[in-house]
Scaffold this motif. Sequence first.
Motif, PDB file in Angstrom:
ATOM      1  N   GLU A   1      34.682  29.277  36.829  1.00  0.00           N
ATOM      2  CA  GLU A   1      33.500  29.982  36.310  1.00  0.00           C
ATOM      3  C   GLU A   1      33.867  30.876  35.130  1.00  0.00           C
ATOM      4  OE1 GLU A   1      31.016  31.701  39.374  1.00  0.00           O
ATOM      5  OE2 GLU A   1      30.686  33.483  38.143  1.00  0.00           O
ATOM      6  N   ALA A   2      34.626  31.901  35.425  1.00  0.00           N
ATOM      7  CA  ALA A   2      34.991  32.889  34.404  1.00  0.00           C
ATOM      8  C   ALA A   2      36.177  33.677  34.917  1.00  0.00           C
ATOM      9  CB  ALA A   2      33.816  33.824  34.140  1.00  0.00           C
TER      10      ALA A   2
ATOM     11  N   GLU B   1      42.942  37.696  35.827  1.00  0.00           N
ATOM     12  CA  GLU B   1      42.994  36.689  34.762  1.00  0.00           C
ATOM     13  C   GLU B   1      42.834  37.351  33.403  1.00  0.00           C
ATOM     14  OE1 GLU B   1      41.107  36.407  37.554  1.00  0.00           O
ATOM     15  OE2 GLU B   1      42.284  34.828  38.539  1.00  0.00           O
TER      16      GLU B   1
ATOM     17  N   PRO C   1      43.916  31.566  33.528  1.00  0.00           N
ATOM     18  CA  PRO C   1      42.935  31.344  34.589  1.00  0.00           C
ATOM     19  C   PRO C   1      43.568  31.230  35.977  1.00  0.00           C
ATOM     20  CG  PRO C   1      43.271  29.314  33.354  1.00  0.00           C
ATOM     21  CD  PRO C   1      44.081  30.383  32.665  1.00  0.00           C
ATOM     22  N   PHE C   2      42.838  31.681  36.959  1.00  0.00           N
ATOM     23  CA  PHE C   2      43.210  31.531  38.371  1.00  0.00           C
ATOM     24  C   PHE C   2      44.630  32.031  38.678  1.00  0.00           C
ATOM     25  CE2 PHE C   2      39.527  28.691  38.216  1.00  0.00           C
ATOM     26  CZ  PHE C   2      38.873  29.061  39.375  1.00  0.00           C
TER      27      PHE C   2
ATOM     28  N   ASN D   1      37.948  27.465  32.318  1.00  0.00           N
ATOM     29  CA  ASN D   1      36.735  28.051  32.888  1.00  0.00           C
ATOM     30  C   ASN D   1      35.540  27.786  31.969  1.00  0.00           C
ATOM     31  OD1 ASN D   1      37.436  29.623  35.349  1.00  0.00           O
ATOM     32  ND2 ASN D   1      38.784  30.750  33.953  1.00  0.00           N
TER      33      ASN D   1
ATOM     34  N   HIS E   1      34.137  26.978  45.395  1.00  0.00           N
ATOM     35  CA  HIS E   1      35.046  27.864  44.660  1.00  0.00           C
ATOM     36  C   HIS E   1      36.031  28.529  45.634  1.00  0.00           C
ATOM     37  CE1 HIS E   1      36.462  31.065  42.079  1.00  0.00           C
ATOM     38  NE2 HIS E   1      35.872  30.448  41.055  1.00  0.00           N
TER      39      HIS E   1
HETATM   40  N1  URA Z   1      37.559  32.587  39.236  1.00  0.00           N
HETATM   41  C1  URA Z   1      37.246  31.671  38.284  1.00  0.00           C
HETATM   42  O1  URA Z   1      36.224  31.020  38.338  1.00  0.00           O
HETATM   43  N2  URA Z   1      38.112  31.522  37.284  1.00  0.00           N
HETATM   44  C2  URA Z   1      39.248  32.188  37.190  1.00  0.00           C
HETATM   45  O2  URA Z   1      39.985  31.953  36.245  1.00  0.00           O
HETATM   46  C3  URA Z   1      39.548  33.117  38.195  1.00  0.00           C
HETATM   47  C4  URA Z   1      38.702  33.307  39.207  1.00  0.00           C
END
Ligand code: URA
Length: 167
Positions: free
Chosen positions: A19-20, A25, A31-32, A58, A136
Motif C-alpha cells: 500500500e504505502a 519504511e 518497503p516492508f 508499493n 496484507h
Molecule cells: N505496509 C505496506 O503496505 N508497505 C510497506 O512498505 C510497509 C508496510
Amino acid sequence: MNTVFADGNPQAQVMLIGEAPGEDEDRQGKPFVGVSGKLLDRMLAQIGLDRSTVYISNILPWRPPGNRSPTQAEIAACLPFLERHVELVQPKLLVALGGVSAKTLLNRAEGITRLRGQWRSYEVTGKSVPLMPMLHPAYLLRNPIAKREAWRDMLALQQKIAEDGTK
Ligand code: URA
C-alpha cells in the motif's frame, strides 16, 4: 523523510505491491522493513522465496502522515509511475498485498476478502500479467486467524511459480 521506491531483485519474476510505506519504511527508505515486513519475509521463506527472488514496491512511494489510508487523489497521482515501474520490470507474476493495492491494480470496488484467493489479471501495455490479491501482513498481525487464508494464497503462488518455471 524518504521516497520508498523498491527493494529486492528487479530481475525477479515475482513482484509484490503493497500500500504505502509506514514509519520504519519511511526512515529506512525501503518497503516492508518493519513488523509487517518481517512477517512478509517469513511468509515468503515458507515457499522458498526471499528478497533476492522477489521485487517489492508499493502503490504510494511516500508515507501518508500518521499512517492514514492513502486518498484517491494520492493514489491517482502515483499510479502512472507504478504502472511504468511494472512495465519496465516486466514481472511474470504480481502479488497485490492488501485491499488498497488489489483494488487499485485491478480497478475493482470489492474488498480484499472477496478478491483474494484467485488469480486475476493486471493489464499492462497490451499484456496481461497474472495477479494474486493477498491479505496484507499488517492485517494478519491483527487477525492471526486469517493466516489460514494467507497460507492458501502463498501455496497458490508457489504452485504457479512451479508451473510456469518462474522464480
Ligand atoms: N505496509 C505496506 O503496505 N508497505 C510497506 O512498505 C510497509 C508496510
